[in-house]
Enzyme design. Structure first.
Site, PDB file in Angstrom:
ATOM      1  N   HIS A 182     -44.335 -18.826  14.261  1.00 56.01           N
ATOM      2  CA  HIS A 182     -44.108 -19.224  15.649  1.00 56.01           C
ATOM      3  C   HIS A 182     -43.526 -18.036  16.398  1.00 56.01           C
ATOM      4  O   HIS A 182     -42.965 -17.108  15.791  1.00 56.01           O
ATOM      5  CB  HIS A 182     -43.126 -20.398  15.736  1.00 56.01           C
ATOM      6  CG  HIS A 182     -43.599 -21.643  15.065  1.00 56.01           C
ATOM      7  ND1 HIS A 182     -44.560 -22.455  15.617  1.00 56.01           N
ATOM      8  CD2 HIS A 182     -43.245 -22.217  13.879  1.00 56.01           C
ATOM      9  CE1 HIS A 182     -44.781 -23.483  14.802  1.00 56.01           C
ATOM     10  NE2 HIS A 182     -44.005 -23.358  13.745  1.00 56.01           N
ATOM     11  N   HIS A 199     -52.095 -22.734   1.475  1.00 52.45           N
ATOM     12  CA  HIS A 199     -51.420 -23.413   2.593  1.00 52.45           C
ATOM     13  C   HIS A 199     -50.961 -22.385   3.616  1.00 52.45           C
ATOM     14  O   HIS A 199     -49.846 -21.865   3.566  1.00 52.45           O
ATOM     15  CB  HIS A 199     -50.226 -24.210   2.080  1.00 52.45           C
ATOM     16  CG  HIS A 199     -49.736 -25.232   3.059  1.00 52.45           C
ATOM     17  ND1 HIS A 199     -49.352 -26.490   2.692  1.00 52.45           N
ATOM     18  CD2 HIS A 199     -49.573 -25.186   4.412  1.00 52.45           C
ATOM     19  CE1 HIS A 199     -48.970 -27.174   3.755  1.00 52.45           C
ATOM     20  NE2 HIS A 199     -49.098 -26.392   4.815  1.00 52.45           N
ATOM     21  N   ASP A 230     -47.017 -21.897   2.721  1.00 48.93           N
ATOM     22  CA  ASP A 230     -46.907 -22.628   3.988  1.00 48.93           C
ATOM     23  C   ASP A 230     -46.535 -21.657   5.110  1.00 48.93           C
ATOM     24  O   ASP A 230     -45.607 -21.888   5.892  1.00 48.93           O
ATOM     25  CB  ASP A 230     -45.899 -23.773   3.908  1.00 48.93           C
ATOM     26  CG  ASP A 230     -45.969 -24.700   5.122  1.00 48.93           C
ATOM     27  OD1 ASP A 230     -46.894 -24.546   5.944  1.00 48.93           O
ATOM     28  OD2 ASP A 230     -45.087 -25.569   5.264  1.00 48.93           O
ATOM     29  N   ASN A 254     -54.573 -27.843  11.968  1.00 52.67           N
ATOM     30  CA  ASN A 254     -53.813 -28.277  13.158  1.00 52.67           C
ATOM     31  C   ASN A 254     -53.736 -27.133  14.162  1.00 52.67           C
ATOM     32  O   ASN A 254     -52.676 -26.628  14.510  1.00 52.67           O
ATOM     33  CB  ASN A 254     -52.420 -28.772  12.769  1.00 52.67           C
ATOM     34  CG  ASN A 254     -51.598 -27.733  12.024  1.00 52.67           C
ATOM     35  OD1 ASN A 254     -52.134 -26.847  11.363  1.00 52.67           O
ATOM     36  ND2 ASN A 254     -50.282 -27.853  12.118  1.00 52.67           N
TER      37      ASN A 254
END
Length: 436
Positions: free
Chosen positions: A300, A57, A296, A91
C-alpha cells in the site's frame, strides 16, 4: 548458459557440479567435467542452487491500483527476493471475475513482468464461467469469506460447496481467506481505541478458528487451500478437513508486540498474534504440518498506512526467502523442508510444472549465499512499498542470482533482465497450452 561450481540441491541431495540451460529449459545437471560447452557462464562457486521458489499469495496491484505497485515493480521485488513465480490475487481494480478480465490482465502483465506470473479469479457471476476461466489459464479461485467480492453467496454452505465442487471438476483449486464475518460484525460493535486497536478487536484468533470450523463442515474432502493460517487451532482444523494449509513468515516469526513499535505499518489481516500462539504455530511448521509458506505481499502507499484508516498489508516478496534461509542456517529447518514449502508444495497444489531442478523442466532457479548476512532495509526494496515489519532484522542467507526461464534476471543486487522476460503461467494441462 552454464552455472558452474554450485552446490546443487538435486533430488533431495547436494551435488557439486554444473547446470546447463538452453532455450529456457534445463538440459544438464551433473559433474562439470561432463557438461556441454556454453556461450554464457555464471560463476556459482560458494553458492547453493535451489529450484525457483513459487509465492502463491501475492498482490501485484497495477491497473487502477498501480500507485501501490505495478507488474514491473512487483515482479522486480520477487526476483530481488529470489522468487521466480508468483500467483496474483484477484481483488484488483477492476476485479478479476471472468475469463475476459483474466486475459486482459495477463496481456497487460506480459509486457513488463520479470518473473513468471499466474492469475487467480474470483468466482464468476455465473458458475458456467468456471469452464472459461479454466480454459483461460486461471491458477485457482479465491474466496474472501469475511467480505465476499462476488455474486456467489459464500455464506450459504450448500451454494459454496456446489461452486467449489464445480471449480474442482475444472481442475481449479479454491483458496480461501478464512475469517467469520458474523463474529467480526459482532465484535465491531464493541471495538474501541485507534485504528490498530479497533482492527485487532475485530480480528481475534476466534474469528479465524470459527470460519475454518464452518468451512470444514461445508467443504470437507474438496480441493481447498486455506490462506495465511495464523493460529495453531485453525491449522489443526484445516488439516483434519483435508485442506492444504498456507502460512506466512510474519505469522511464524513476528508477534503482536510489534504493534507497540510499528503501529499501522505492521497491520495485516489476519493480524500478528500473541507470542504463545506464534510459538505453537512455529512448532507445527517445524513438525512438517504446513504445506506452503507464502508472503501475502500486499503493498500500500505509505500515505495510506499512516492515514486515519490504514489498510492491512505490507510487502513481503523480498523477505520471504531470507527469513526461511535463516532458519536453514540456524539448523531449525532442513533444505528439503524449505524446498517442499516454497517449491514443491505450491507446484503440487496449483498444478504447475515448476519448482523442480530436473532436466527437461523450465529453468527457474535461485543461487543463494548461506554465508551472507543481510539486514532488512525497506528503503532499498524494489517494491513501491518501502516499509516492512522485519525492518532492521538481520538474517543469514540471501539470494545472489535469480534465473527466470533460463534468463539471468537478478544478479548481485541488480535487476538485469528486460521487462517481459517472465511468462504467464497456468496449471499444467489446463485449457490450451501457451499464454492467454
Amino acid at each position: 548458459m552454464a552455472i558452474r561450481g554450485a552446490h546443487i540441491f538435486y533430488r533431495g541431495e547436494l551435488l557439486e557440479g554444473c547446470i546447463c540451460i538452453s532455450d529456457g529449459t534445463i538440459t544438464y545437471i551433473g559433474k562439470e567435467a561432463r557438461a556441454p560447452r556454453a556461450q554464457e557462464a555464471v560463476d556459482a562457486r560458494g553458492l547453493l542452487a535451489l529450484p525457483g521458489p513459487i509465492d502463491v499469495h501475492v498482490h501485484l496491484r497495477d491497473e487502477g491500483l498501480s500507485y501501490k505497485e505495478d507488474f514491473y515493480t512487483g515482479t522486480s521485488s520477487a526476483i530481488a527476493g529470489g522468487i521466480t513465480c508468483v500467483l496474483d490475487m484477484p481483488n484488483t481494480l477492476p476485479p478479476v471475475d471472468s475469463a475476459r478480465r483474466l486475459k486482459e490482465r495477463a496481456l497487460k502483465a506480459a509486457k513488463s513482468i520479470v518473473a513468471n506470473v499466474g492469475f487467480y479469479s474470483l468466482f464468476p457471476p455465473d458458475p458456467s464461467g468456471l469452464a472459461e476461466l479454466a480454459e483461460a489459464g486461471a491458477v485457482g479461485i479465491k474466496v474472501y469469506f469475511h467480505e465476499p467480492k462476488t455474486a456467489l453467496d459464500v455464506w450459504d454452505g450448500r451454494a459454496l460447496r456446489s461452486a467449489v465442487e464445480l471449480a474442482n471438476r475444472h481442475g481449479l483449486t479454491v483458496a480461501i481467506h478464512a475469517e467469520d464475518p458474523v463474529l467480526i460484525r459482532e465484535l465491531a460493535r464493541e471495538a474501541r481505541g485507534g485504528p490498530v486497536e479497533a482492527f485487532l478487536a475485530r480480528h481475534p484468533p476466534e474469528v479465524e478458528v470459527r470460519a475454518i470450523e464452518k468451512l470444514s463442515r461445508a467443504l470437507a474432502g474438496l480441493k481447498v487451500h486455506v490462506c495465511h493460517v495464523s493460529t495453531p487451532e485453525g491449522l489443526r482444523l484445516a488439516r483434519e478437513a483435508g485442506f492444504t494449509v498456507e502460512v506466512t513468515p510474519h505469522h511464524l516469526f513476528l508477534t503482536s508486540d510489534l504493534y507497540d513499535r510499528l503501529g499501522p505499518l505492521a497491520l495485516v489481516d489476519p493480524p500478528l498474534r500473541p507470542r504463545e500462539l506464534v510459538e505453537k504455530l512455529r512448532r507445527a511448521f517445524y513438525s512438517g504440518l504446513v504445506d506452503v509458506v507464502a508472503s501475502d505481499h500486499a503493498p500500500h502507499a505509505l500515505e495510506e498506512k499512516e492515514g486515519p484508516d490504514p489498510p492491512p498489508g505490507f510487502p513481503g516478496l523480498e523477505t520471504l526467502l531470507p527469513v526461511l534461509l535463516n532458519e536453514v542456517c540456524e539448523k531449525r529447518l532442513s533444505l528439503s523442508e524449505l524446498v517442499r514449502v516454497v517449491c514443491e508444495g505450491p507446484a503440487r497444489i496449483f498444478g504447475l510444472r515448476r519448482g523442480r531442478l530436473e532436466v527437461g523442466w523450465p529453468a527457474d532457479l535461485v543461487l543463494v549465499d548461506l554465508k551472507a548476512r543481510v539486514v532488512v532495509r525497506p528503503e532499498s526494496f524494489r517494491s513501491k512499498a518501502k516499509y516492512s515489519p522485519f525492518v532492521g532484522m538481520e538474517f543469514r542467507g540471501a539470494p545472489v542470482h535469480t534465473i527466470v526461464n533460463g534468463v539471468l534476471a537478478f544478479s548481485e543486487g541488480e535487476v538485469v533482465a528486460e521487462p517481459g522476460c517472465g511468462s504467464i503461467i497456468r496449471p499444467a494441462g489446463a485449457g490450451r497450452s501457451g499464454q492467454p
